[in-house]
Design a protein around this motif. Structure first.
Motif, mmCIF file in Angstrom:
data_model
loop_
_atom_site.group_PDB
_atom_site.id
_atom_site.type_symbol
_atom_site.label_atom_id
_atom_site.label_comp_id
_atom_site.label_asym_id
_atom_site.label_seq_id
_atom_site.Cartn_x
_atom_site.Cartn_y
_atom_site.Cartn_z
ATOM 1 N N LYS A 111 2.481 2.981 -15.188
ATOM 2 C CA LYS A 111 1.565 1.978 -14.656
ATOM 3 C C LYS A 111 2.249 0.617 -14.576
ATOM 4 N N GLY A 112 2.092 -0.028 -13.433
ATOM 5 C CA GLY A 112 2.722 -1.328 -13.218
ATOM 6 C C GLY A 112 4.125 -1.237 -12.659
ATOM 7 N N ARG A 113 4.709 -0.044 -12.668
ATOM 8 C CA ARG A 113 6.071 0.131 -12.147
ATOM 9 C C ARG A 113 6.097 1.023 -10.910
ATOM 10 N N PHE A 114 5.207 1.982 -10.854
ATOM 11 C CA PHE A 114 5.152 2.937 -9.737
ATOM 12 C C PHE A 114 3.927 2.648 -8.867
ATOM 13 N N THR A 115 4.078 2.919 -7.574
ATOM 14 C CA THR A 115 2.959 2.764 -6.642
ATOM 15 C C THR A 115 2.894 3.971 -5.721
ATOM 16 N N ILE A 116 1.740 4.597 -5.693
ATOM 17 C CA ILE A 116 1.531 5.742 -4.804
ATOM 18 C C ILE A 116 0.808 5.279 -3.550
ATOM 19 N N SER A 117 1.160 5.881 -2.431
ATOM 20 C CA SER A 117 0.496 5.554 -1.169
ATOM 21 C C SER A 117 0.536 6.789 -0.272
ATOM 22 N N ARG A 118 -0.284 6.772 0.750
ATOM 23 C CA ARG A 118 -0.289 7.887 1.690
ATOM 24 C C ARG A 118 -0.555 7.370 3.097
ATOM 25 N N GLN B 15 6.620 4.809 -4.755
ATOM 26 C CA GLN B 15 7.583 3.738 -4.931
ATOM 27 C C GLN B 15 7.783 3.533 -6.424
ATOM 28 N N MET B 16 9.025 3.657 -6.863
ATOM 29 C CA MET B 16 9.328 3.564 -8.291
ATOM 30 C C MET B 16 10.246 2.379 -8.531
ATOM 31 N N ASN B 17 9.754 1.412 -9.265
ATOM 32 C CA ASN B 17 10.514 0.208 -9.594
ATOM 33 C C ASN B 17 10.774 0.138 -11.096
ATOM 34 N N SER B 18 11.704 -0.699 -11.459
ATOM 35 C CA SER B 18 12.035 -0.904 -12.877
ATOM 36 C C SER B 18 12.246 0.426 -13.594
#
Length: 122
Positions: free
Chosen positions: A65-72, A82-85
């Motif tokens: 949480k806070g580092r990854f973002t899911i989208s479609r 999207q995976m950050n940090s």
């Protein structure tokens, strides 16, 4: 029937970013909840993130949480992560999956991709 193919994995240094994509076949993509799961060596498969059919509802494991973002994108039949940090403990094979239910439980997912390896070096 839905066929899922992941891409975008690779080797990255800690603190870096990667974007995973999952392409789905079939005309009914928008009728499925989509999830991302991961499995590290000698560990059970674990939930990472889920997105509702319309994309309006998302949920994440505490560890990402806070580092990854899911989208479609239902027009393109794709779901992304999207995976950050990134951290070494994020190293795993990442799978996308489709379910007829909004769920974080792997057993409720009907279709799975083949997985893509993500390796984060320290």
């Amino acid at each position: 029937q839905v066929q899922l193919v992941e891409s975008g994995g690779g080797l990255v240094q800690a603190g870096g970013s990667l974007r995973l994509s999952c392409a789905a076949s079939g005309r009914t993509f928008s009728s499925y909840t989509m999830g991302w799961f991961r499995q590290a060596p000698d560990k059970e498969r674990e939930f990472v993130s889920v997105i509702s059919r319309s994309g309006g509802i998302t949920y994440y494991a505490n560890s990402v949480k806070g580092r990854f973002t899911i989208s479609r994108d239902n027009a393109k039949n794709t779901v992304s992560l999207q995976m950050n940090s990134l951290k070494p403990e994020d190293t795993a094979v990442y799978y996308c999956a489709a379910s007829s239910r909004y769920s974080i439980n792997a057993y409720e997912y009907d279709y799975w991709g083949q997985g893509t390896q993500v390796t984060v070096s320290s």
